[in-house]
Design an enzyme around this catalytic site. Structure first.
Site, PDB file in Angstrom:
ATOM      1  N   CYS A 135       8.396   5.242  -3.051  1.00 49.28           N
ATOM      2  CA  CYS A 135       9.151   5.933  -4.112  1.00 49.28           C
ATOM      3  C   CYS A 135      10.268   5.066  -4.683  1.00 49.28           C
ATOM      4  CB  CYS A 135       9.733   7.233  -3.574  1.00 49.28           C
ATOM      5  SG  CYS A 135       8.499   8.270  -2.783  1.00 49.28           S
ATOM      6  N   HIS A 271      15.692   9.896  -7.443  1.00 50.00           N
ATOM      7  CA  HIS A 271      14.281  10.145  -7.125  1.00 50.00           C
ATOM      8  C   HIS A 271      14.126  11.643  -6.858  1.00 50.00           C
ATOM      9  CE1 HIS A 271      10.446  10.269  -5.288  1.00 50.00           C
ATOM     10  NE2 HIS A 271      10.879  10.311  -4.043  1.00 50.00           N
ATOM     11  N   ASN A 301       7.141  15.783  -6.568  1.00 50.88           N
ATOM     12  CA  ASN A 301       7.506  14.406  -6.222  1.00 50.88           C
ATOM     13  C   ASN A 301       6.391  13.474  -6.682  1.00 50.88           C
ATOM     14  OD1 ASN A 301       7.922  11.939  -4.957  1.00 50.88           O
ATOM     15  ND2 ASN A 301       8.608  12.837  -3.023  1.00 50.88           N
TER      16      ASN A 301
HETATM   17  O1  UT7 Z   1       9.572  10.862  -1.448  1.00 49.27           O
HETATM   18  C1  UT7 Z   1       9.002  10.784  -0.177  1.00 49.27           C
HETATM   19  C2  UT7 Z   1       9.954  11.148   0.883  1.00 49.27           C
HETATM   20  N1  UT7 Z   1       9.827  12.516   1.319  1.00 49.27           N
HETATM   21  C3  UT7 Z   1      10.821  13.393   1.182  1.00 49.27           C
HETATM   22  O2  UT7 Z   1      11.813  13.114   0.581  1.00 49.27           O
HETATM   23  C4  UT7 Z   1      10.697  14.713   1.861  1.00 49.27           C
HETATM   24  C5  UT7 Z   1      12.013  15.104   2.502  1.00 49.27           C
HETATM   25  N2  UT7 Z   1      11.867  16.357   3.237  1.00 49.27           N
HETATM   26  C6  UT7 Z   1      11.772  17.548   2.617  1.00 49.27           C
HETATM   27  O3  UT7 Z   1      11.826  17.638   1.411  1.00 49.27           O
HETATM   28  C7  UT7 Z   1      11.658  18.784   3.486  1.00 49.27           C
HETATM   29  O4  UT7 Z   1      11.840  18.411   4.829  1.00 49.27           O
HETATM   30  C8  UT7 Z   1      10.286  19.523   3.331  1.00 49.27           C
HETATM   31  C9  UT7 Z   1      10.223  20.174   1.968  1.00 49.27           C
HETATM   32  C10 UT7 Z   1       9.152  18.545   3.501  1.00 49.27           C
HETATM   33  C11 UT7 Z   1      10.164  20.620   4.380  1.00 49.27           C
HETATM   34  O5  UT7 Z   1      11.245  21.521   4.249  1.00 49.27           O
HETATM   35  P1  UT7 Z   1      12.105  21.917   5.532  1.00 49.27           P
HETATM   36  O6  UT7 Z   1      13.092  22.896   5.065  1.00 49.27           O
HETATM   37  O7  UT7 Z   1      12.605  20.650   6.160  1.00 49.27           O
HETATM   38  O8  UT7 Z   1      11.039  22.651   6.436  1.00 49.27           O
HETATM   39  P2  UT7 Z   1      10.488  22.272   7.884  1.00 49.27           P
HETATM   40  O9  UT7 Z   1       9.555  21.124   7.819  1.00 49.27           O
HETATM   41  O10 UT7 Z   1      11.645  22.220   8.846  1.00 49.27           O
HETATM   42  O11 UT7 Z   1       9.655  23.570   8.208  1.00 49.27           O
HETATM   43  C12 UT7 Z   1      10.283  24.864   8.316  1.00 49.27           C
HETATM   44  C13 UT7 Z   1       9.197  25.919   8.440  1.00 49.27           C
HETATM   45  C14 UT7 Z   1       8.141  25.587   9.502  1.00 49.27           C
HETATM   46  O12 UT7 Z   1       7.757  26.825  10.107  1.00 49.27           O
HETATM   47  P3  UT7 Z   1       8.374  27.274  11.526  1.00 49.27           P
HETATM   48  O13 UT7 Z   1       8.007  26.168  12.481  1.00 49.27           O
HETATM   49  O14 UT7 Z   1       9.864  27.367  11.311  1.00 49.27           O
HETATM   50  O15 UT7 Z   1       7.711  28.574  11.783  1.00 49.27           O
HETATM   51  C15 UT7 Z   1       6.990  25.051   8.709  1.00 49.27           C
HETATM   52  O16 UT7 Z   1       5.747  25.248   9.358  1.00 49.27           O
HETATM   53  O17 UT7 Z   1       8.493  26.039   7.207  1.00 49.27           O
HETATM   54  C16 UT7 Z   1       7.078  25.895   7.452  1.00 49.27           C
HETATM   55  N3  UT7 Z   1       6.459  25.287   6.306  1.00 49.27           N
HETATM   56  C17 UT7 Z   1       5.943  25.995   5.282  1.00 49.27           C
HETATM   57  N4  UT7 Z   1       5.858  27.317   5.072  1.00 49.27           N
HETATM   58  C18 UT7 Z   1       5.276  27.716   3.901  1.00 49.27           C
HETATM   59  C19 UT7 Z   1       6.322  23.960   6.049  1.00 49.27           C
HETATM   60  N5  UT7 Z   1       5.710  23.810   4.852  1.00 49.27           N
HETATM   61  C20 UT7 Z   1       5.469  25.045   4.354  1.00 49.27           C
HETATM   62  C21 UT7 Z   1       4.877  25.530   3.188  1.00 49.27           C
HETATM   63  N6  UT7 Z   1       4.803  26.873   2.990  1.00 49.27           N
HETATM   64  N7  UT7 Z   1       4.389  24.718   2.221  1.00 49.27           N
END
Ligand code: UT7
Length: 345
Positions: A135, A271, A301
């Site tokens: 990115c 970004h 993204n």
């Molecule tokens: O440009 C490339 C670099 N990448 C990035 O910049 C990404 C940076 N990270 C992020 O943007 C965030 O970490 C994400 C958007 C990827 C994830 O958001 P988060 O608030 O960090 O969620 P998490 O991964 O901690 O997951 C929280 C919960 C989990 O469920 P439990 O374990 O709490 O029951 C996940 O399974 O949300 C769940 N989850 C979803 N639920 C519904 C993860 N993805 C989804 C989804 N829909 N799409």
């Protein structure tokens, strides 16, 4: 792929490397963008996997993403954006000395997307190659353009970010499948009129964080294998913390290096990885959101294309005027990061 490498941001963060622009100044002279017509909304994704519009909107700020149809290539999208940039700069392909394409989703390992763009545009005088910094690729590309123009080894450089990331998504992985989209953006970089152009740079990489965002079964060396799944994997919450931290540190670095106060930034173009990352960093930098370019709601993204897509939109909407201090900042897999501060011409 099991991700075993743990990366901590603040406790062992590398010192940042920044430098003032030297030599002949360069500036962006024109931009163009392209996004595929097909749109996948959060509601479409609800029907494809266990997710919801509410979760995606609240956690990322994304409402929809543009997705390339089967058969659409990265080089075609890059060429469309490039033509717009040439027009906006008022030049022809024959004027190009160099074409740099930032992409993590090329049509194949070789030839480079840049050489295909060169061929399509008809730019026989240009040297063309791809830059891969995930990115961060677009900012790395701008820095190469600036260095060549500063040292008078080139006069006119076309820098492109182009991605078809949808082909690297596992729709069984809701943690990544909802985030990424396809698109392309391009900028023509030329010598700057007096007083304008790039003022300072902050670029860096920290390979200790290589496993934070990956694609292509890297631990098995299986990128080119027939059965290799090129799927994107990432440790989302860790990358989130790294991103907020590096955005803040880069903003301070480029401003200090250029001798410009943070509050004098007129437009920050980050970004577009997650609205919450941008919002958290903007608050801590002290920038109101009306001075931040955000269009992640529309595109998701798009990796190397996200900064040019957001900057071009800001220009088109009249949000950038001559004399403005504009900050571009990226981060991504590698880990990599890059920022630059410029005075708009
Ligand atoms: O440009 C490339 C670099 N990448 C990035 O910049 C990404 C940076 N990270 C992020 O943007 C965030 O970490 C994400 C958007 C990827 C994830 O958001 P988060 O608030 O960090 O969620 P998490 O991964 O901690 O997951 C929280 C919960 C989990 O469920 P439990 O374990 O709490 O029951 C996940 O399974 O949300 C769940 N989850 C979803 N639920 C519904 C993860 N993805 C989804 C989804 N829909 N799409």
């Amino acid at each position: 792929m099991a991700i075993t490498h743990e990366y901590r941001t603040r406790s062992d963060a590398v010192p940042l490397r920044s430098f003032k622009a030297r030599g002949r100044p360069s500036a962006i002279a024109g931009m163009g963008v392209y996004a595929p017509e097909k749109i996948i909304t959060n509601f479409d994704l609800e029907k494809m996997m266990d997710t919801s519009d509410k979760w995606i909107t609240e956690r990322t700020g994304i409402h929809r993403r543009h997705i390339a149809e089967p058969g659409t290539t990265t080089f075609e999208m890059a060429t469309k954006a490039a033509r717009g940039a040439l027009d906006a700069a008022g030049i022809t392909a024959a004027d190009l000395d160099m074409i740099l394409v930032g992409t993590s989703s090329p049509d194949g390992p070789f030839p480079s997307v840049a050489c295909r763009v060169q061929n399509e545009l008809g730019a026989p005088g240009a040297v063309a190659w791809d830059t891969l910094a995930a990115c961060t690729s677009f900012v790395y590309g701008l820095s190469i353009a600036d260095a060549y123009i500063a040292s008078e080894r080139a006069d006119t450089v076309l820098v492109i970010g182009a991605e078809v990331l949808s082909r690297m998504l596992n729709y069984g992985n809701r943690g990544t499948a909802v985030i990424f989209g396809d698109g392309a953006g391009a900028a023509v970089v030329r010598p700057a009129p007096t007083g304008g152009g790039f003022k300072s740079w902050c670029l860096g990489s920290d390979g200790r964080g290589y496993a934070q965002v990956t694609a292509g079964n890297i631990e098995k060396g299986a990128y080119a294998a027939k059965d290799a799944a090129p799927f994107i994997e990432m440790v989302g919450p860790d990358v989130f913390k790294f991103a907020v931290d590096i955005f803040i540190r880069q903003a301070n670095e480029v401003c200090n290096t250029a001798g410009i106060a943070l509050e004098d930034i007129d437009l920050w173009v980050p970004h577009q990885a997650n609205f919450r990352i941008i919002d958290a960093a903007a608050r801590r930098i002290g920038l109101p959101l009306d001075r931040v370019a955000i269009n992640i709601d529309e595109y998701g993204n798009t990796s190397s294309a996200s900064i040019p897509l957001a900057l071009e939109e800001a220009i088109r909407k009249g949000r950038v005027k001559s004399g403005d201090h504009v900050l571009l900042a990226g981060f991504g897999s590698g880990l990599t990061w890059g920022a630059c501060l410029m005075t708009w011409v």
